[in-house]
Design a protein around this motif. Structure first.
Motif, short mmCIF file in Angstrom:
data_model
loop_
_atom_site.label_atom_id
_atom_site.label_comp_id
_atom_site.label_asym_id
_atom_site.label_seq_id
_atom_site.Cartn_x
_atom_site.Cartn_y
_atom_site.Cartn_z
N UNK A 1 0.85 -1.16 0.00
CA UNK A 1 0.00 0.00 0.00
C UNK A 1 0.90 1.23 0.00
N UNK A 2 0.51 2.20 -0.79
CA UNK A 2 1.24 3.46 -0.78
C UNK A 2 0.34 4.55 -0.21
N UNK A 3 0.95 5.64 0.19
CA UNK A 3 0.18 6.77 0.75
C UNK A 3 0.96 8.05 0.50
N UNK A 4 0.29 9.00 -0.12
CA UNK A 4 0.86 10.32 -0.37
C UNK A 4 -0.04 11.34 0.31
N UNK A 5 0.50 12.06 1.27
CA UNK A 5 -0.27 13.05 2.01
C UNK A 5 -0.01 14.42 1.39
N UNK A 6 -1.09 15.12 1.10
CA UNK A 6 -1.02 16.39 0.39
C UNK A 6 -1.60 17.51 1.24
N UNK A 7 -1.04 18.69 1.13
CA UNK A 7 -1.55 19.82 1.91
C UNK A 7 -2.85 20.35 1.31
N UNK A 25 -4.13 -5.05 -2.00
CA UNK A 25 -5.10 -6.12 -1.74
C UNK A 25 -6.48 -5.86 -2.36
N UNK A 26 -6.91 -4.60 -2.38
CA UNK A 26 -8.21 -4.30 -2.98
C UNK A 26 -8.11 -3.95 -4.46
N UNK A 82 0.96 5.51 -10.38
CA UNK A 82 1.09 4.39 -11.32
C UNK A 82 2.32 3.56 -10.98
N UNK A 83 3.42 4.21 -10.63
CA UNK A 83 4.63 3.48 -10.24
C UNK A 83 4.39 2.69 -8.96
N UNK A 84 3.61 3.26 -8.02
CA UNK A 84 3.28 2.53 -6.79
C UNK A 84 2.54 1.24 -7.11
N UNK A 85 1.58 1.32 -8.03
CA UNK A 85 0.82 0.14 -8.41
C UNK A 85 1.71 -0.87 -9.13
N UNK A 86 2.50 -0.39 -10.07
CA UNK A 86 3.38 -1.26 -10.85
C UNK A 86 4.36 -2.01 -9.96
N UNK A 91 2.89 -9.51 -6.52
CA UNK A 91 2.70 -9.79 -5.09
C UNK A 91 1.37 -10.50 -4.91
N UNK A 92 1.34 -11.43 -4.01
CA UNK A 92 0.13 -12.20 -3.74
C UNK A 92 -0.37 -11.89 -2.34
#
Length: 109
Positions: A1-7, A25-26, A82-86, A91-92
């Motif tokens: 899982x990735x997370x980018x927090x934005x102001x 996973x989702x 997109x890079x986070x997803x790629x 992964x399983x």
């Protein structure tokens, strides 16, 4: 899982932050916007939260569209998402993730 927090964008004093990322996973991107509330004045509460169902937000642009009215969007955010997803291809699910998905959704996909 990735997370980018934005102001938050200027002019939105009720918004504390926004976040977007990839949930492997989702198999969906997600978007959250946290607003200041009486119960959570400092941390905020995620009153907008999309991407909680499998495949709900299928593209980075779909997730970014949810938060655009509320947050400053970096110029290359869609590319990073997109890079986070790629990076998760191949992964399983672990045994516990698979079981939870079967219980919640009737499937592990």
């Amino acid at each position: 899982m990735s997370r980018h927090i934005l102001p938050p964008k200027a002019g939105h004093p009720d918004v504390i932050c926004a976040a977007v990322g990839w949930d492997r996973p989702l198999q969906t991107y997600y978007a959250q916007v946290c607003f200041r509330t009486d119960d959570e004045p400092d941390e905020g509460e995620a009153l907008i939260w999309r991407g909680t169902e499998p495949g709900e937000l299928p593209t980075p642009e779909a997730a970014i569209a949810v938060i655009t009215p509320y947050a400053e969007i970096p110029p290359r955010l869609a590319e990073q998402l997109l890079a986070d997803m790629t990076a998760t291809i191949g992964e399983k699910d672990g045994r516990h993730q698979a079981e939870v998905k079967r219980r919640l959704f009737g499937s592990i996909h």
